[in-house]
Write a protein that holds these residues in place. Structure first.
Motif, short mmCIF file in Angstrom:
data_model
loop_
_atom_site.label_atom_id
_atom_site.label_comp_id
_atom_site.label_asym_id
_atom_site.label_seq_id
_atom_site.Cartn_x
_atom_site.Cartn_y
_atom_site.Cartn_z
N GLN A 76 0.82 -1.21 0.00
CA GLN A 76 0.00 0.00 0.00
C GLN A 76 0.86 1.27 0.00
N HIS A 77 0.31 2.33 -0.60
CA HIS A 77 0.98 3.63 -0.64
C HIS A 77 0.62 4.39 0.63
N LEU A 78 1.63 4.77 1.41
CA LEU A 78 1.41 5.33 2.74
C LEU A 78 2.21 6.61 2.91
N VAL A 79 1.55 7.65 3.46
CA VAL A 79 2.22 8.92 3.72
C VAL A 79 2.05 9.27 5.19
N TYR A 80 2.91 10.18 5.64
CA TYR A 80 2.93 10.59 7.05
C TYR A 80 2.66 12.08 7.14
N ILE A 81 1.72 12.45 8.00
CA ILE A 81 1.46 13.86 8.30
C ILE A 81 1.66 14.06 9.79
N PRO A 82 2.54 14.98 10.20
CA PRO A 82 2.83 15.15 11.64
C PRO A 82 1.59 15.51 12.44
N GLY A 83 1.57 15.05 13.68
CA GLY A 83 0.45 15.34 14.55
C GLY A 83 0.22 16.83 14.76
N ALA A 300 18.92 18.77 4.80
CA ALA A 300 19.35 19.80 5.76
C ALA A 300 18.16 20.37 6.52
N SER A 301 17.04 20.56 5.82
CA SER A 301 15.84 21.05 6.49
C SER A 301 15.33 20.03 7.49
N PHE A 302 15.35 18.75 7.11
CA PHE A 302 14.91 17.68 8.01
C PHE A 302 15.81 17.62 9.24
N ALA A 303 17.11 17.92 9.06
CA ALA A 303 18.06 17.88 10.17
C ALA A 303 18.05 19.16 11.00
N GLY A 304 17.33 20.18 10.57
CA GLY A 304 17.24 21.41 11.36
C GLY A 304 18.47 22.28 11.30
N VAL A 305 19.30 22.14 10.25
CA VAL A 305 20.50 22.98 10.12
C VAL A 305 20.37 23.97 8.97
N ALA A 306 19.18 24.06 8.37
CA ALA A 306 18.93 25.03 7.31
C ALA A 306 17.94 26.07 7.83
N PRO A 307 18.31 27.34 7.90
CA PRO A 307 17.38 28.36 8.39
C PRO A 307 16.21 28.56 7.45
N VAL A 308 15.07 28.96 8.00
CA VAL A 308 13.88 29.21 7.19
C VAL A 308 13.50 30.69 7.34
N PRO A 309 12.91 31.29 6.30
CA PRO A 309 12.57 32.71 6.37
C PRO A 309 11.40 32.97 7.31
N ARG A 310 11.43 34.15 7.90
CA ARG A 310 10.34 34.60 8.76
C ARG A 310 10.08 36.08 8.46
N ASP A 311 9.61 36.32 7.25
CA ASP A 311 9.38 37.68 6.78
C ASP A 311 7.93 38.09 7.03
N SER A 312 7.73 39.38 7.19
CA SER A 312 6.39 39.92 7.37
C SER A 312 6.41 41.41 7.03
N ARG A 323 11.01 25.03 13.26
CA ARG A 323 10.39 24.50 14.47
C ARG A 323 10.25 22.98 14.41
N ARG A 324 10.10 22.45 13.23
CA ARG A 324 9.94 21.01 13.07
C ARG A 324 11.17 20.43 12.38
N TYR A 325 11.89 19.59 13.08
CA TYR A 325 13.06 18.94 12.51
C TYR A 325 13.41 17.73 13.37
N HIS A 326 14.29 16.89 12.85
CA HIS A 326 14.69 15.68 13.57
C HIS A 326 15.84 16.04 14.50
N ARG A 327 15.57 16.08 15.79
CA ARG A 327 16.57 16.54 16.75
C ARG A 327 17.76 15.58 16.85
N GLY A 328 17.52 14.30 16.66
CA GLY A 328 18.62 13.36 16.68
C GLY A 328 19.57 13.57 15.51
N LEU A 329 19.01 13.85 14.33
CA LEU A 329 19.85 14.08 13.16
C LEU A 329 20.58 15.42 13.29
#
Length: 396
Positions: A76-83, A300-312, A323-329
């Motif tokens: 089966q085709h399975l995807v994951y959506i964070p809680g 890099a985004s999954f590992a939390g070492v790539a910054p993301v923009p916060r413009d307004s 805010r969401r990344y794999h802390r172990g990685l």
């Protein structure tokens, strides 16, 4: 292209599954026991509606492991959506209440509308074993830290001078505390006898440790209420910490052995700053399959070492840690970057250049960790080991 979408809200004893069609109409809603016969019956009923189904879950391991593996074993085709994403998305749906049925509906509807969800694939046995072992090691390390903190608290209550001079991360001070916990007991033993006692238990630097303990004992002659029972607690905690140290040492051997058996072990360990433990944690988080991420940027985004923009509004160029990344990685890349600064000349030069640009220590290490993601990606993609002497920027 899927014709129906099945979302499962994962629970410990029961799951709730909701199936939607292309227009978002509910075709099935069922609470099912987390047991293989019940799950197989649910799978058969959903496939009877349509064989082109996309499954989605909000938990991908632990209490969802059986359901996930049933689906994957049946192709089966399975995807994951964070809680967290489910929780935030549910605010846009009708009704203020929260039920398992509503969460399952949100999961199915998000899978129906979104094309960026992570696809869950079966892991190889090596990756699963390494994940289990590294998780167990993390639990043991956390238990050791808690007991050391309790040990320090108890010892400070009756003998603060001794607590200040002991490094409880080493074996010698723990051995000392299994035999002597109070100033009076140390003075009765005397330095010569204490040193002999430590040497008989193969404590390194027994003379230095004995001298420091005796100096602390000479600075305190007062008896604290509850000293006797507290000394017993200190003895017990010291023994527990020593036992945890032995368990961690044993599991480290298992991790190193399983890591060396992996096909990518030589490539991963060739990176400066990465040994068997960090390499095992990398494989546990990624399974060594870079196709899951698509690019080094996504890794890099999954590992939390790539910054993301916060413009307004008129504010632009404002970057922050995701805010969401794999802390172990993230720990793997950050810790290995710190180590590589001392052991790899190319990494040291990169770090110093970032510091010269005005970046703080943490920012410079994160920048190096981000660059090392590119290097690791390229090494695994090409199946080649790291070559010292090449500029980090060129290797990336």
């Amino acid at each position: 292209m899927a014709q129906i979408w099945a979302g499962t809200d994962i629970g410990k004893t029961h799951h709730h599954c909701v199936v939607l069609d292309a227009e978002g109409r509910k075709l099935l809603s069922r609470r099912v026991l987390n047991d293989e016969p019940e799950l197989l019956a649910l799978l058969a009923d959903v496939l009877a509606l349509d064989e082109d189904v996309l499954w989605a879950v909000d938990v991908a391991d632990g209490m969802a492991a059986l359901w996930v593996n049933v689906l994957l074993n049946h192709g089966q085709h399975l995807v994951y959506i964070p809680g967290l994403a489910v929780n935030r998305a549910s605010a846009g749906y009708r009704g203020m209440g929260k039920t398992d049925a509503k969460d399952a509906t949100v999961i199915a509807d998000q899978a129906r509308m979104r094309l960026d969800l992570v696809v869950i694939r079966p892991d190889d046995e090596h990756a699963v074993e390494l994940r289990i072992l590294t998780d167990r090691r993390s639990d043991l390390t956390a238990d050791r830290t808690r007991r050391i903190n309790r040990l320090r608290g108890q010892l400070t209550g009756i003998f603060p001078a001794l607590e200040r001079v002991l490094d409880l991360g080493n074996v010698g001070p723990l051995v000392l505390l299994t035999g002597y916990q109070t100033p009076a007991a140390l003075r009765r033993a005397g330095r010569s006898r204490l040193e002999t006692w430590l040497r008989n238990r193969k404590v390194r630097g027994a003379d230095v440790l004995a001298r420091a303990a005796m100096e602390a004992a000479e600075r305190q002659h007062a008896t604290v209420p509850g000293e006797k029972i507290t000394a017993q607690v200190v003895h017990t905690l010291a023994k527990e910490v020593m036992g945890l140290n032995e368990q961690i040492a044993e599991i480290d051997k298992l991790i190193a052995a399983r890591f060396r058996d992996h096909g990518l072990a030589e490539v991963i360990a060739s990176m400066p700053g990465i040994g068997p433990l960090l390499g095992a944690e990398f494989l546990a988080a990624t399974a060594g399959d870079m196709s899951r991420f698509g690019s080094a940027d996504r890794l890099a985004s999954f590992a939390g070492v790539a910054p993301v923009p916060r413009d307004s509004g008129n504010i632009s160029g404002n970057l922050h840690r995701p805010r969401r990344y794999h802390r172990g990685l993230q720990r793997v890349f950050y810790t290995s970057a710190l180590i590589s600064i001392r052991s790899c000349e190319e990494s040291r030069r990169f770090y110093e250049r970032k510091r010269a640009e005005g970046k703080r220590h943490t920012q410079a290490v994160l920048a190096l960790a981000r660059r090392r993601v590119n290097v690791m990606w390229a090494l695994i993609r090409d199946g080649e080991c790291f070559q010292r002497g090449l500029p980090v920027t060129a290797a990336a």
